[in-house]
Design a protein around this motif. Sequence first.
Motif, PDB file in Angstrom:
ATOM      1  N   MET A  93       0.838  -1.201   0.000  1.00 27.81           N
ATOM      2  CA  MET A  93       0.000   0.000   0.000  1.00 27.81           C
ATOM      3  C   MET A  93       0.870   1.247   0.000  1.00 27.81           C
ATOM      4  SD  MET A  93      -3.214  -0.583   2.385  1.00 27.81           S
ATOM      5  CE  MET A  93      -4.462  -0.179   1.202  1.00 27.81           C
TER       6      MET A  93
ATOM      7  N   PHE B 183       3.998   1.506  -0.949  1.00 27.20           N
ATOM      8  CA  PHE B 183       4.689   1.610  -2.228  1.00 27.20           C
ATOM      9  C   PHE B 183       3.744   2.159  -3.302  1.00 27.20           C
ATOM     10  CE2 PHE B 183       5.931  -0.458  -6.281  1.00 27.20           C
ATOM     11  CZ  PHE B 183       7.106   0.234  -6.474  1.00 27.20           C
ATOM     12  N   GLY B 184       2.529   1.654  -3.302  1.00 27.09           N
ATOM     13  CA  GLY B 184       1.531   2.146  -4.257  1.00 27.09           C
ATOM     14  C   GLY B 184       1.289   3.624  -4.082  1.00 27.09           C
TER      15      GLY B 184
ATOM     16  N   VAL C 132       3.921   5.580  -5.702  1.00 28.21           N
ATOM     17  CA  VAL C 132       3.722   5.636  -7.155  1.00 28.21           C
ATOM     18  C   VAL C 132       2.661   6.677  -7.496  1.00 28.21           C
ATOM     19  CG1 VAL C 132       3.081   4.304  -9.183  1.00 28.21           C
ATOM     20  CG2 VAL C 132       4.424   3.245  -7.395  1.00 28.21           C
ATOM     21  N   PHE C 133       1.600   6.701  -6.687  1.00 30.71           N
ATOM     22  CA  PHE C 133       0.552   7.693  -6.907  1.00 30.71           C
ATOM     23  C   PHE C 133       1.117   9.106  -6.772  1.00 30.71           C
ATOM     24  CE2 PHE C 133      -2.580  10.494  -4.815  1.00 30.71           C
ATOM     25  CZ  PHE C 133      -3.417  10.685  -5.898  1.00 30.71           C
TER      26      PHE C 133
ATOM     27  N   MET D 104       4.068  10.047  -7.458  1.00 30.00           N
ATOM     28  CA  MET D 104       4.819  10.363  -8.680  1.00 30.00           C
ATOM     29  C   MET D 104       3.884  10.905  -9.743  1.00 30.00           C
ATOM     30  SD  MET D 104       7.742   7.629  -9.542  1.00 30.00           S
ATOM     31  CE  MET D 104       6.697   6.218  -9.745  1.00 30.00           C
ATOM     32  N   SER D 105       2.734  10.230  -9.860  1.00 30.46           N
ATOM     33  CA  SER D 105       1.767  10.642 -10.863  1.00 30.46           C
ATOM     34  C   SER D 105       1.254  12.050 -10.554  1.00 30.46           C
ATOM     35  CB  SER D 105       0.626   9.632 -10.870  1.00 30.46           C
ATOM     36  OG  SER D 105      -0.168   9.794 -11.972  1.00 30.46           O
TER      37      SER D 105
ATOM     38  N   ILE E  39       3.593  14.742 -11.488  1.00 31.40           N
ATOM     39  CA  ILE E  39       3.542  15.120 -12.903  1.00 31.40           C
ATOM     40  C   ILE E  39       2.528  16.244 -13.086  1.00 31.40           C
ATOM     41  CG2 ILE E  39       3.051  14.308 -15.225  1.00 31.40           C
ATOM     42  CD1 ILE E  39       5.359  12.856 -14.308  1.00 31.40           C
ATOM     43  N   ILE E  40       1.380  16.091 -12.438  1.00 31.19           N
ATOM     44  CA  ILE E  40       0.339  17.120 -12.574  1.00 31.19           C
ATOM     45  C   ILE E  40       0.882  18.466 -12.113  1.00 31.19           C
ATOM     46  CG2 ILE E  40      -1.867  17.889 -11.635  1.00 31.19           C
ATOM     47  CD1 ILE E  40      -2.893  15.134 -11.891  1.00 31.19           C
TER      48      ILE E  40
ATOM     49  N   LEU F 162       3.529  19.860 -14.513  1.00 33.52           N
ATOM     50  CA  LEU F 162       2.981  20.438 -15.734  1.00 33.52           C
ATOM     51  C   LEU F 162       2.341  21.789 -15.457  1.00 33.52           C
ATOM     52  CD1 LEU F 162       1.442  17.214 -17.235  1.00 33.52           C
ATOM     53  CD2 LEU F 162       3.320  18.516 -18.193  1.00 33.52           C
ATOM     54  N   LEU F 163       1.686  21.898 -14.301  1.00 35.36           N
ATOM     55  CA  LEU F 163       1.059  23.188 -13.992  1.00 35.36           C
ATOM     56  C   LEU F 163       2.116  24.250 -13.731  1.00 35.36           C
ATOM     57  CD1 LEU F 163      -1.990  22.029 -11.880  1.00 35.36           C
ATOM     58  CD2 LEU F 163      -2.021  23.128 -14.099  1.00 35.36           C
TER      59      LEU F 163
ATOM     60  N   PHE G  86      -4.289  -3.780  -5.511  1.00 37.23           N
ATOM     61  CA  PHE G  86      -5.396  -3.008  -4.940  1.00 37.23           C
ATOM     62  C   PHE G  86      -6.687  -3.381  -5.661  1.00 37.23           C
ATOM     63  CE2 PHE G  86      -1.540  -0.294  -5.077  1.00 37.23           C
ATOM     64  CZ  PHE G  86      -1.213  -0.399  -3.739  1.00 37.23           C
TER      65      PHE G  86
ATOM     66  N   THR H  39      -5.064   6.227 -14.993  1.00 37.81           N
ATOM     67  CA  THR H  39      -3.967   6.512 -14.068  1.00 37.81           C
ATOM     68  C   THR H  39      -3.989   5.507 -12.926  1.00 37.81           C
ATOM     69  OG1 THR H  39      -4.351   8.838 -14.562  1.00 37.81           O
ATOM     70  CG2 THR H  39      -2.858   8.351 -12.767  1.00 37.81           C
TER      71      THR H  39
ATOM     72  N   ILE I 163      -1.163   2.585 -11.875  1.00 37.35           N
ATOM     73  CA  ILE I 163      -0.542   2.410 -10.557  1.00 37.35           C
ATOM     74  C   ILE I 163      -0.735   0.980 -10.079  1.00 37.35           C
ATOM     75  CG2 ILE I 163      -0.706   3.119  -8.140  1.00 37.35           C
ATOM     76  CD1 ILE I 163      -1.564   5.905  -9.214  1.00 37.35           C
TER      77      ILE I 163
ATOM     78  N   VAL J  66       2.392  -1.636  -9.442  1.00 38.38           N
ATOM     79  CA  VAL J  66       2.666  -2.134  -8.093  1.00 38.38           C
ATOM     80  C   VAL J  66       2.511  -3.649  -8.051  1.00 38.38           C
ATOM     81  CG1 VAL J  66       1.916  -2.058  -5.698  1.00 38.38           C
ATOM     82  CG2 VAL J  66       2.030   0.042  -7.028  1.00 38.38           C
TER      83      VAL J  66
ATOM     84  N   LYS K 198       5.483  -6.009  -6.948  1.00 38.03           N
ATOM     85  CA  LYS K 198       5.383  -6.537  -5.585  1.00 38.03           C
ATOM     86  C   LYS K 198       4.770  -7.916  -5.463  1.00 38.03           C
ATOM     87  CE  LYS K 198       7.205  -3.205  -3.454  1.00 38.03           C
ATOM     88  NZ  LYS K 198       8.451  -3.455  -2.717  1.00 38.03           N
TER      89      LYS K 198
ATOM     90  N   ILE L  41       1.055   5.832 -15.811  1.00 37.27           N
ATOM     91  CA  ILE L  41       1.276   6.650 -14.621  1.00 37.27           C
ATOM     92  C   ILE L  41       1.799   8.021 -15.013  1.00 37.27           C
ATOM     93  CG2 ILE L  41       2.656   6.864 -12.522  1.00 37.27           C
ATOM     94  CD1 ILE L  41       2.667   3.758 -12.479  1.00 37.27           C
ATOM     95  N   PHE L  42       2.700   8.043 -15.986  1.00 38.00           N
ATOM     96  CA  PHE L  42       3.302   9.329 -16.359  1.00 38.00           C
ATOM     97  C   PHE L  42       2.594  10.002 -17.529  1.00 38.00           C
ATOM     98  CE2 PHE L  42       6.950   7.128 -14.343  1.00 38.00           C
ATOM     99  CZ  PHE L  42       7.117   8.024 -13.301  1.00 38.00           C
TER     100      PHE L  42
ATOM    101  N   PRO M 267      -1.545  11.875 -16.614  1.00 35.80           N
ATOM    102  CA  PRO M 267      -1.751  13.176 -15.958  1.00 35.80           C
ATOM    103  C   PRO M 267      -1.742  14.371 -16.922  1.00 35.80           C
ATOM    104  CG  PRO M 267      -0.333  11.836 -14.604  1.00 35.80           C
ATOM    105  CD  PRO M 267      -0.547  11.085 -15.881  1.00 35.80           C
TER     106      PRO M 267
ATOM    107  N   VAL N 149      -4.623  17.223 -16.859  1.00 33.43           N
ATOM    108  CA  VAL N 149      -4.356  18.653 -16.729  1.00 33.43           C
ATOM    109  C   VAL N 149      -4.985  19.408 -17.896  1.00 33.43           C
ATOM    110  CG1 VAL N 149      -2.543  20.398 -16.748  1.00 33.43           C
ATOM    111  CG2 VAL N 149      -2.253  18.343 -15.395  1.00 33.43           C
TER     112      VAL N 149
ATOM    113  N   LEU O 221       0.396  19.977 -23.938  1.00 35.47           N
ATOM    114  CA  LEU O 221      -0.093  19.085 -22.879  1.00 35.47           C
ATOM    115  C   LEU O 221      -0.778  17.877 -23.488  1.00 35.47           C
ATOM    116  CD1 LEU O 221      -1.643  21.640 -20.356  1.00 35.47           C
ATOM    117  CD2 LEU O 221       0.314  20.168 -19.944  1.00 35.47           C
TER     118      LEU O 221
END
Lengths: 345, 221, 130, 579
Positions: free
Chosen positions: B41, B43-44, B47-48, B50-51, B54-55, B58-59, D156, D220, D224, D228, D232, D258-259, D262, D266, D296
């Motif tokens: 959890m 680790f997940g 990762v979230f 990280m995502s 990015i947002i 970019l902003l 998850f 997204t 993830i 994971v 894992k 993931i990358f 986003p 945006v 974007l």
Amino acid sequence: MTGQGKHSLQRNRLYPLFASLILLSGCRADMPGFMNPQGPIAQAQRHHFWVIIALVMIVVIPVIIQTPLILWRYRYRGHAVYRPKWDMSRWLDIIMWAVPILIVAILGVYIWRQTHELDPYRPIAGDQPPLEVQVVGYDWKWLFIYPEQGIATLGQLVVPVDRPISFELTSATVLQSFFIPALGSQIDVMNRMVTRLHLEADHPGRFEGKNMQYNGEGFHRQRFVTRAVDDDAFNDFVQRTREQGQPLDRDAYAIIAQKGDNRDVARELGLNTDDTDAVIRFSTVPDGLFHTIMAGSPIDWSAMTITPPQQGTTRTSVIGGPSDNDTAPSSDHPSSSHDRKEAQP
Amino acid sequence: MSQNNVIPIEHNATQDAQKTRHPGLNLGPAHAHEEDTREEMVFGFWVFMMSDLIIFGLLFATYVTMLGGTAGGPGPSELFEMKSAFIETMLLLASSFTFGMASLALKYREDRTRLVFWLVVTLLLGVAFLFFELKDFHTMFDNGGVPSRSGYLSAFFSLVPLHGLHVTGACIWLVALLGQLAVYGLDAPVKTGILRLAILWHFLDIVWIGIFSLVYLGGLS
Amino acid sequence: MLPEIYSIDAFMTEKDRGQGWQAPDRYEDIEMPANSALGVVIAITGLAMAFGLVWYMWWLVIAAGLVTLVAIIARGFVRQTTRTISASEVQRTHEHWLEQVRRTTPINRSQEQTTANHGLPVPPIEGAVQ
Amino acid sequence: MSDAMSSIFGRLGWDALPFWSMLHDHSPMTLINGVIATGAAGMVVLGALAAIVLVSWLGKWKYLWSEWLTSPDHKKIGIMFIVIALVMLARAIIEAVFMRAQQAVGLDGGFLTAEHFGELFTTHGTIMVFFMAMPFLTGIINYVMPLQIGARDLSFPVLNQVSLGLTAAGAALVMISLVLAPFSTGGWTGYPPFTELSYNPGAGVDYWIWAVTLSTLSSTLTGINFAVTIFKKRAPGMKLFRMPLFTWTALCTAILMIFGMPPLTVATGLLALDRYLDFHMFTTDLGGNMMNYVNLFWAFGHPEVYILILPPFGIFSEVFATFSGKRIYGYKILVIATMCIAVLSFTVWLHHFFTMGQSAHINAAFGIATMLIGIPTGVKVYDWMLTMYRGRIRLSVPMVYAIGFIMLFVLGGMTGIILATPSVDYQIHNSLFLVAHFHNMLIPGLLFGMLSATNFWFPKAFGFRLEERWGYRAAFCWIIGFMLAFFPLYVLGLMGMPRRSVAYFEPQYLPWTIMAGIGALVILCALLCLLLQLWVSIRDRHANNVFVGDPLGWPDAGMVGLLTAAGIQLPGAARDLQH
């Protein structure tokens, strides 16, 4: 450009794979677009097109030919050798990587050079100074302003043969893309921004021009005819436009700014709409009309004189900032660094 | 051929968990069981993050490209108030510190009161930050700094309030965790929840440092 | 019950040696995730919120947003997130399946598209013309 | 009264009904388009009603709720994703047929209004990318990947449900837009300022924004979850370099999600702020800059095409190996090539707008970066050929798709290199050449991959094999239909025909548009063949039972209960059939 000879040579090589394209080259005389080029830019583009195909074919042809051969030779119940655990060959691997890398390296050098050579911002060298044309995209028509001549047309672009044309382009509405396939590159036009394009016609004739970027229901009707004529005919055109055209005044402009195509404008202006080309001529245009449209500021309708030629508009210079037209620098003026639009992530 | 490699053989679960334990999970040896069951959890959540980064990235980039787009409207020097931005920064930094204290309280199994105390202090600091930020926006609005005024202000109001929204979300999460703590005590989900919230909280702190340096300091310099 | 993977194509190697489909020495309980309605709730509220935004039905947007928030917080309070499948059930199913494997006639690849194909192949033999 | 109504229904009025304009305007164009739109809306409403009636009649509500809708089982969620994808695929293919039919008779006119045509190409593109391709590959990965790595479920499972829910909500929103029109006409890319409020005040663009936003959020979260899980939850001993190639591509796709997602979140979010709160991010006036949107969008858009294409690469790697009865050639090379592609995919987004007037340096650099992607992709193609080499090739249905893929995909790769050349791109950008190119990548690449995977792993999921005769027919219809429908578009593009034009005035275009129209009909046949294949397979399921399965992953009871009364115990393993 090497032209026909080289082209047909490549054509023979590609025959088995590009039957449809060849079929097309057969009726090339009839074909619109850059496969039947009418200017140096389009001709160079056609040449690049075939060079790239020839190079990439080195990778593509083995796949197309060998896949069926492998399928047949190693078919189930065939008698070819069966090696279920064979999964690596260093030499094949080296070739597999080396050949595409080599091709991409060659292509890379080639592309770097050609991209710079054919950059639409790069002026075309010629004996005569280029003809300046300012282009404004509307929903759904193109307005062509000849600043040196002080005239404007709609629905038809008339250019002299063998003389470079230097376009300055913008849009009065949304994003559009200005394109004369037979002559060369397309370029995007945007409101509050100026893009540049350089083309030249080396054959007299009539070529289709269009918008390539969807901008609403009249999109497919946003067309014009490009007429490449000799110098005398061009001067004649300018003269006739000055004499027969109507002034591009407030009323005429209001009609242009409405949504509609060439024919709608002609009808509203009380012109004959039977003519499918629907060329509309304007004898005078307001000073600095192009840049006021680009900047989104009000147009000064009192200054209907012949505009002097624009001087030294280079790609890095700032065009259309508030200082350029002191007629109406309104507060909602955008800062004007958008001339050369660098794309940023 | 098929890499679907299957040989049903028993394996040693604990040995395996030792091997894959994630270094980001820092509950300490006293909570070994929670680490084993919940490290996925955390680790997940990384990762979230990280995502999410990015947002924000970019902003930020968009904001920088829009710096020139004030369209004659008010710019940073007319709108920003250094004092209030500094107070907000201090509040957020302090809240990160108090969250750190809460994490320590959790890690070394000090009494639950101390954990709750630090969490509540963090929450209060977060709310105070939000209060000052909203007050800031209010002043900006009064001075004509509304997003509809210019592209620049639009870029500002798409970046900074998004951070505020994240802080709001983090505060709600904190309240929810306190609720879980009250109902279930300090069980594994609550522990890993606090751990993940801590990651988010420090992340928001870092984003704010970016906003403070780039938007406020950069704008006023 | 989980396999040990010691190389690429481990299963194929085992089958080549005739050692595929082994029963484990010991069976254990396994934990699987329990059912949850959160996905359905989010689907409905997500749709409602988007629909409200499209047509400017602000009450719908607010209501759907609140329900989403409550649902996510409530999910945090759920502790029964797994269900256990007992070792005996695991054993019963696995052995039943091994029995199926034993009863099934292995087929040659030429029979793949016939009704004789019940999913058990004859392993490939190096160099053989099959 | 009207105040109360508007606070309840917002701006939703009777005019949103597809037949409304027909009642007031009786011109032939309005009538034809009204009938088409009403028919489509009717199909949506009837389809929904039929589903409700069917479930009620079978008394399966409780079963549906407890065994499917609330199930966290990755296998069931994967299957539900694929069901969404297939429904949306059917709709988008029908839309494509309408568009091709329109263009086949589109010389100086046609039967569709420009507005209607705009909605068609927008929904077609949006659906195919966000609600067909993404759910399809998400579904396949969901089903297959945990089984391949020996995980009992995703990391998850409930988040996985949420992803499914968000995608389902987005798909439902697009479906609702048929009943309560209009949809956006801004294309799947939704470029402002055309999509800004001042040019497009209606509800259409908002439908597009929220449908796409729901889909990106879903993707997204999915990314993830997949990443994971792969990091894992691998079975003991399964090192990264022992993972099946499909799992490798799933990992790369997950990282790209993931990358890569986003940026679109945006972009659509900022566009929504422009439209709802009068921001000026992408407007023409007051300092907005639409080029930010374009950057974007394509910072998402380019990784997106590799999100779409990498899982099929993985699938084809499995299919080529299995049906050649042989190990995959160059496993490590394939992994490295996949990783190269994934990394490079973030460095090329600018090639989507060479014509926007940036300097020649930038254009050339991005053109070359784009060609670099061709290297690992070319290597992969040769690896697949060498996998077949010295094998024993069986032309099963998945293999037919794979062969179609490898032959057609290299042609698409070639046109990709052409488009990556800025000087040539200035000629064919925004033309049908571009449309032909990306369909050439996505139909033989993505769609053939998905259909191949469906045929390949179906027995594992449902315990019986798919009928082959209709499978072959579908595959050949797809291949022939694709060639007929899209090779002419290359020619049309070279002749300068813009994409998205409802009509044209050049008689030279006509033979090619007619040929493309025939191709679209063949593709429609392919869709029908797929449906018949499914129907015949279910009918004859007992003859094609598959008993032997794969011990990876715990099989949930009732896994295939919906389709087989047998209540099969363990799903069979398709790949075991093939050795």
